[in-house]
Design an enzyme around this catalytic site. Structure first.
Site, PDB file in Angstrom:
ATOM      1  N   ILE A 148       0.849  -1.206   0.000  1.00  0.00           N
ATOM      2  CA  ILE A 148       0.000   0.000   0.000  1.00  0.00           C
ATOM      3  C   ILE A 148       0.882   1.253   0.000  1.00  0.00           C
ATOM      4  CG2 ILE A 148      -1.881   1.212   1.172  1.00  0.00           C
ATOM      5  CD1 ILE A 148      -2.580  -1.552   2.484  1.00  0.00           C
TER       6      ILE A 148
ATOM      7  N   SER B  63       1.331  -7.414   9.392  1.00  0.00           N
ATOM      8  CA  SER B  63      -0.090  -7.168   9.128  1.00  0.00           C
ATOM      9  C   SER B  63      -0.907  -8.405   8.774  1.00  0.00           C
ATOM     10  CB  SER B  63      -0.210  -6.150   7.997  1.00  0.00           C
ATOM     11  OG  SER B  63       0.380  -6.660   6.825  1.00  0.00           O
TER      12      SER B  63
ATOM     13  N   ASN C 281       7.063  -5.239  16.872  1.00  0.00           N
ATOM     14  CA  ASN C 281       7.193  -4.395  15.672  1.00  0.00           C
ATOM     15  C   ASN C 281       6.088  -3.335  15.610  1.00  0.00           C
ATOM     16  OD1 ASN C 281       8.746  -3.846  13.339  1.00  0.00           O
ATOM     17  ND2 ASN C 281       7.168  -4.759  12.053  1.00  0.00           N
TER      18      ASN C 281
ATOM     19  N   THR D  24      -6.890  -0.490  10.823  1.00  0.00           N
ATOM     20  CA  THR D  24      -7.505  -1.644  10.156  1.00  0.00           C
ATOM     21  C   THR D  24      -8.921  -1.902  10.652  1.00  0.00           C
ATOM     22  OG1 THR D  24      -7.429  -4.053  10.057  1.00  0.00           O
ATOM     23  CG2 THR D  24      -6.288  -3.054  11.887  1.00  0.00           C
TER      24      THR D  24
ATOM     25  N   TYR E 231      -3.262  -8.952  15.987  1.00  0.00           N
ATOM     26  CA  TYR E 231      -2.953  -7.887  15.022  1.00  0.00           C
ATOM     27  C   TYR E 231      -3.872  -6.676  15.250  1.00  0.00           C
ATOM     28  CZ  TYR E 231      -3.383  -5.483  10.519  1.00  0.00           C
ATOM     29  OH  TYR E 231      -3.480  -4.529   9.537  1.00  0.00           O
TER      30      TYR E 231
ATOM     31  N   LYS F  23      -3.016  -2.681  16.598  1.00  0.00           N
ATOM     32  CA  LYS F  23      -3.375  -1.461  15.859  1.00  0.00           C
ATOM     33  C   LYS F  23      -4.230  -0.528  16.731  1.00  0.00           C
ATOM     34  CE  LYS F  23      -1.445  -2.093  11.799  1.00  0.00           C
ATOM     35  NZ  LYS F  23      -0.739  -1.126  10.971  1.00  0.00           N
TER      36      LYS F  23
ATOM     37  N   LEU G 106      -6.099 -13.533   0.407  1.00  0.00           N
ATOM     38  CA  LEU G 106      -6.962 -14.358  -0.437  1.00  0.00           C
ATOM     39  C   LEU G 106      -6.768 -14.098  -1.939  1.00  0.00           C
ATOM     40  CD1 LEU G 106      -9.322 -16.381  -0.683  1.00  0.00           C
ATOM     41  CD2 LEU G 106     -10.866 -14.414  -0.588  1.00  0.00           C
TER      42      LEU G 106
ATOM     43  N   ASP H 197     -10.354 -14.956  12.732  1.00  0.00           N
ATOM     44  CA  ASP H 197     -11.107 -14.360  11.620  1.00  0.00           C
ATOM     45  C   ASP H 197     -12.556 -14.042  12.018  1.00  0.00           C
ATOM     46  OD1 ASP H 197      -9.253 -14.238   9.602  1.00  0.00           O
ATOM     47  OD2 ASP H 197      -9.830 -16.134   8.657  1.00  0.00           O
TER      48      ASP H 197
HETATM   49  N1  LIG Z   1      -3.088  -5.215   3.149  1.00  0.00           N
HETATM   50  C1  LIG Z   1      -4.256  -4.973   3.748  1.00  0.00           C
HETATM   51  O1  LIG Z   1      -5.299  -5.486   3.331  1.00  0.00           O
HETATM   52  C2  LIG Z   1      -4.325  -4.037   4.931  1.00  0.00           C
HETATM   53  C3  LIG Z   1      -5.580  -3.770   5.494  1.00  0.00           C
HETATM   54  C4  LIG Z   1      -5.647  -2.929   6.607  1.00  0.00           C
HETATM   55  C5  LIG Z   1      -4.511  -2.338   7.114  1.00  0.00           C
HETATM   56  N2  LIG Z   1      -3.303  -2.606   6.543  1.00  0.00           N
HETATM   57  C6  LIG Z   1      -2.119  -1.949   7.080  1.00  0.00           C
HETATM   58  O2  LIG Z   1      -1.510  -1.205   6.042  1.00  0.00           O
HETATM   59  C7  LIG Z   1      -0.097  -1.160   6.223  1.00  0.00           C
HETATM   60  C8  LIG Z   1       0.601  -1.599   4.941  1.00  0.00           C
HETATM   61  O3  LIG Z   1       0.160  -2.906   4.592  1.00  0.00           O
HETATM   62  P1  LIG Z   1       0.812  -3.659   3.340  1.00  0.00           P
HETATM   63  O4  LIG Z   1      -0.139  -4.712   2.923  1.00  0.00           O
HETATM   64  O5  LIG Z   1       1.268  -2.640   2.373  1.00  0.00           O
HETATM   65  O6  LIG Z   1       2.064  -4.361   4.047  1.00  0.00           O
HETATM   66  P2  LIG Z   1       3.512  -4.688   3.453  1.00  0.00           P
HETATM   67  O7  LIG Z   1       4.048  -5.791   4.301  1.00  0.00           O
HETATM   68  O8  LIG Z   1       3.469  -4.867   1.985  1.00  0.00           O
HETATM   69  O9  LIG Z   1       4.329  -3.347   3.753  1.00  0.00           O
HETATM   70  C9  LIG Z   1       4.852  -3.043   5.011  1.00  0.00           C
HETATM   71  C10 LIG Z   1       6.211  -2.411   4.796  1.00  0.00           C
HETATM   72  O10 LIG Z   1       6.734  -2.005   6.056  1.00  0.00           O
HETATM   73  C11 LIG Z   1       8.092  -2.410   6.157  1.00  0.00           C
HETATM   74  N3  LIG Z   1       8.375  -2.580   7.575  1.00  0.00           N
HETATM   75  C12 LIG Z   1       7.810  -3.483   8.431  1.00  0.00           C
HETATM   76  N4  LIG Z   1       8.303  -3.317   9.667  1.00  0.00           N
HETATM   77  C13 LIG Z   1       9.190  -2.287   9.602  1.00  0.00           C
HETATM   78  C14 LIG Z   1      10.013  -1.637  10.552  1.00  0.00           C
HETATM   79  N5  LIG Z   1      10.061  -2.040  11.840  1.00  0.00           N
HETATM   80  N6  LIG Z   1      10.788  -0.602  10.155  1.00  0.00           N
HETATM   81  C15 LIG Z   1      10.778  -0.187   8.861  1.00  0.00           C
HETATM   82  N7  LIG Z   1      10.016  -0.769   7.907  1.00  0.00           N
HETATM   83  C16 LIG Z   1       9.240  -1.805   8.273  1.00  0.00           C
HETATM   84  C17 LIG Z   1       8.203  -3.678   5.334  1.00  0.00           C
HETATM   85  O11 LIG Z   1       9.517  -3.951   4.898  1.00  0.00           O
HETATM   86  C18 LIG Z   1       7.240  -3.366   4.175  1.00  0.00           C
HETATM   87  O12 LIG Z   1       7.907  -2.705   3.122  1.00  0.00           O
HETATM   88  C19 LIG Z   1       0.204  -2.026   7.428  1.00  0.00           C
HETATM   89  O13 LIG Z   1       0.337  -1.200   8.544  1.00  0.00           O
HETATM   90  C20 LIG Z   1      -1.042  -2.899   7.562  1.00  0.00           C
HETATM   91  O14 LIG Z   1      -1.259  -3.278   8.892  1.00  0.00           O
HETATM   92  C21 LIG Z   1      -3.183  -3.448   5.467  1.00  0.00           C
HETATM   93  O1  LIG Z   2      -5.962 -19.032   1.622  1.00  0.00           O
HETATM   94  C1  LIG Z   2      -6.858 -18.330   2.101  1.00  0.00           C
HETATM   95  C2  LIG Z   2      -6.619 -16.991   2.552  1.00  0.00           C
HETATM   96  C3  LIG Z   2      -7.671 -16.276   3.106  1.00  0.00           C
HETATM   97  N1  LIG Z   2      -8.912 -16.839   3.197  1.00  0.00           N
HETATM   98  C4  LIG Z   2     -10.026 -16.060   3.773  1.00  0.00           C
HETATM   99  O2  LIG Z   2     -10.193 -14.904   2.976  1.00  0.00           O
HETATM  100  C5  LIG Z   2     -10.605 -13.806   3.776  1.00  0.00           C
HETATM  101  C6  LIG Z   2      -9.637 -12.661   3.564  1.00  0.00           C
HETATM  102  O3  LIG Z   2      -8.396 -13.040   4.121  1.00  0.00           O
HETATM  103  P1  LIG Z   2      -7.049 -12.187   3.914  1.00  0.00           P
HETATM  104  O4  LIG Z   2      -6.903 -11.851   2.486  1.00  0.00           O
HETATM  105  O5  LIG Z   2      -5.956 -12.943   4.595  1.00  0.00           O
HETATM  106  O6  LIG Z   2      -7.370 -10.833   4.656  1.00  0.00           O
HETATM  107  P2  LIG Z   2      -7.847 -10.577   6.170  1.00  0.00           P
HETATM  108  O7  LIG Z   2      -7.458 -11.655   7.081  1.00  0.00           O
HETATM  109  O8  LIG Z   2      -9.313 -10.241   6.103  1.00  0.00           O
HETATM  110  O9  LIG Z   2      -6.974  -9.330   6.576  1.00  0.00           O
HETATM  111  C7  LIG Z   2      -6.703  -8.267   5.686  1.00  0.00           C
HETATM  112  O10 LIG Z   2      -7.653  -7.275   5.876  1.00  0.00           O
HETATM  113  C8  LIG Z   2      -7.639  -6.690   7.166  1.00  0.00           C
HETATM  114  C9  LIG Z   2      -8.741  -5.669   7.226  1.00  0.00           C
HETATM  115  O11 LIG Z   2     -10.016  -6.257   7.051  1.00  0.00           O
HETATM  116  C10 LIG Z   2      -6.267  -6.079   7.363  1.00  0.00           C
HETATM  117  O12 LIG Z   2      -6.178  -5.415   8.575  1.00  0.00           O
HETATM  118  C11 LIG Z   2      -5.164  -7.102   7.256  1.00  0.00           C
HETATM  119  O13 LIG Z   2      -3.895  -6.469   7.379  1.00  0.00           O
HETATM  120  C12 LIG Z   2      -5.271  -7.765   5.932  1.00  0.00           C
HETATM  121  O14 LIG Z   2      -4.333  -8.836   5.870  1.00  0.00           O
HETATM  122  C13 LIG Z   2     -10.610 -14.300   5.223  1.00  0.00           C
HETATM  123  O15 LIG Z   2     -11.912 -14.643   5.548  1.00  0.00           O
HETATM  124  C14 LIG Z   2      -9.749 -15.569   5.189  1.00  0.00           C
HETATM  125  O16 LIG Z   2     -10.155 -16.539   6.124  1.00  0.00           O
HETATM  126  C15 LIG Z   2      -9.153 -18.134   2.758  1.00  0.00           C
HETATM  127  O17 LIG Z   2     -10.272 -18.636   2.846  1.00  0.00           O
HETATM  128  N2  LIG Z   2      -8.112 -18.829   2.223  1.00  0.00           N
END
Ligand SMILES: NC(=O)c1ccc[n+]([C@@H]2O[C@H](COP(=O)([O-])OP(=O)(O)OC[C@H]3O[C@@H](n4cnc5c(N)ncnc54)[C@H](O)[C@@H]3O)[C@@H](O)[C@H]2O)c1
Ligand SMILES: O=c1ccn([C@@H]2O[C@H](COP(=O)(O)OP(=O)(O)O[C@H]3O[C@H](CO)[C@@H](O)[C@H](O)[C@H]3O)[C@@H](O)[C@H]2O)c(=O)[nH]1
Length: 330
Positions: free
Chosen positions: A12, A76, A91, A116, A140, A144, A189, A284
């Site tokens: 992101i 995350s 972390n 989140t 997690y 947050k 997913l 979940d």
């Molecule tokens: N992916 C999702 O669906 C989702 C949903 C809700 C919230 N978030 C939040 O959004 C943020 C970004 O998510 P993402 O999917 O891009 O994750 P990501 O793992 O792709 O990116 C996280 C980045 O942070 C860096 N990082 C981790 N720990 C660090 C540290 N101690 N010091 C410096 N750098 C560090 C990693 O190297 C990585 O580049 C996270 O805070 C996550 O909790 C993600």
């Molecule tokens: O192999 C898989 C992987 C996931 N799931 C399901 O798919 C859904 C989505 O899962 P996933 O893509 O892992 O996302 P979440 O666990 O919902 O979490 C994401 O979305 C959250 C916000 O809703 C963020 O905070 C998290 O960082 C981010 O990883 C969930 O119901 C999982 O149980 C499966 O059934 N099979």
């Protein structure tokens, strides 16, 4: 504005860095590359390899006259947090505390934080509004929530204003095809379903079929990563213009079950993806769907990618052109 973007080499963060550049801001990335990718960083952006817990960040922020921090860096994954909570407390909670404290010491004025939907836990009412009860069902989400509480105290007592953006499920990729989602190991997913379509995995396993949802599988709200990125720009501009500290949900407002995502992926890819059914994954919640009315009315946020099929199309474009993700890890 000159903005420090932690985790800017992640999924992101890298999309938001580009949105900040387009909006005329100067992002400076701090990433320890524990999970990020060098190839996701634009060549004209300063990227400092450093941990958010490093106290010398104070000097970095002062030297670059940083006005605001965008804080993406974190662990995350819901599942991992229930197996290995200590790295989440370290972390996310300890690391974020040190970063927030560095920002205070450097006189940083504003903070935009990646929170989140996991802070809500199992909701009583959907779509979920920002004033819903906060009872995370996984470690997690708890980490947050603790960071949000720290920011609230720092805002009230030290005057550093913040916006916490509670995102639902980030998905998709920049339509340019240059950047996208590449986590190792991948646990999300949509990328896993697309890996199965590419033949990189034999099948996709559905985690749980006995949830109180229409088809028994978990329902989530998938939001395009570029719509998340645009919200970050609006949030930082809002704070710069004197907006008060607050939280906003960020989702599409539509829920899709795991089965529905797999069916849509079959349509988008034209490939018959093999599905297996497994047990629930610990932590979940059954259903998470956002009400994003608040950010629409307060910041005028206007998501562009409202259709989950379009989100999957962009994700599929990235997966097809980068079947092994970024080159930098090979
Ligand atoms: N992916 C999702 O669906 C989702 C949903 C809700 C919230 N978030 C939040 O959004 C943020 C970004 O998510 P993402 O999917 O891009 O994750 P990501 O793992 O792709 O990116 C996280 C980045 O942070 C860096 N990082 C981790 N720990 C660090 C540290 N101690 N010091 C410096 N750098 C560090 C990693 O190297 C990585 O580049 C996270 O805070 C996550 O909790 C993600
Ligand atoms: O192999 C898989 C992987 C996931 N799931 C399901 O798919 C859904 C989505 O899962 P996933 O893509 O892992 O996302 P979440 O666990 O919902 O979490 C994401 O979305 C959250 C916000 O809703 C963020 O905070 C998290 O960082 C981010 O990883 C969930 O119901 C999982 O149980 C499966 O059934 N099979």
């Amino acid at each position: 504005m000159k903005l420090l973007v932690t985790g800017g080499a992640g999924y992101i963060g890298s999309h938001t860095v580009r949105a900040l550049q387009k909006a005329g801001h100067t992002p400076i990335i701090v990433d320890n590359f524990s999970r990020g990718h060098r190839d996701s960083v634009p060549t004209d952006v300063l990227c400092i390899e450093m941990d958010i817990a490093d106290s010398t960040l104070v000097e970095v922020m002062k030297e670059h006259e940083i006005e605001g921090v965008m804080h993406f860096a974190a662990h995350s994954q819901v599942g991992e947090s229930m197996v290995n909570p200590s790295i989440y407390y370290d972390n996310n909670v300890v690391g974020s505390y040190r970063l927030i404290e560095s920002a205070r010491q450097a006189g940083v004025k504003h903070f935009v934080f990646s929170s989140t939907a996991a802070v809500y836990g199992e909701p009583e009412i959907v779509p979920i509004k920002e004033d819903a009860k906060l009872e995370p069902t996984n470690v997690y989400g708890r980490t947050k929530l603790m960071i949000e509480q720290m920011l609230s105290d720092y805002s009230k007592i030290y005057g550093m204003t913040y916006v916490a953006l509670r995102y639902f499920n980030a998905a998709g990729a920049d339509p340019s095809g240059e950047i996208g989602e590449d986590h190792t190991p991948e646990t999300h997913l949509i990328p896993l379903v697309l890996d199965a379509a590419l033949g990189k995995r034999p099948h996709i396993t559905v985690f749980g079929t006995d949830y109180p949802t229409e088809d028994g599988t978990c329902v989530r709200d998938y939001i395009h990563v570029n719509d998340l990125a645009s919200a970050h720009v609006l949030a930082m501009n809002y704070l710069h213009d004197g907006g008060e500290s607050t939280v906003f949900n960020l989702g599409s407002g539509n829920g899709f079950s795991v089965k529905a995502i797999i069916e849509t992926a079959k349509e988008v890819t034209g490939i018959d993806i093999l599905v297996e059914y497994g047990d629930r994954r610990a932590g979940d919640p059954g259903t998470l769907i956002a009400s994003s009315d608040k950010i629409k009315s307060v910041l005028g946020w206007n998501p562009v990618f409202s259709n989950v099929k379009d989100v999957l199309k962009d994700a599929w474009g990235w997966h097809q052109s980068h079947p092994n993700g970024y080159d930098d890890k090979k």
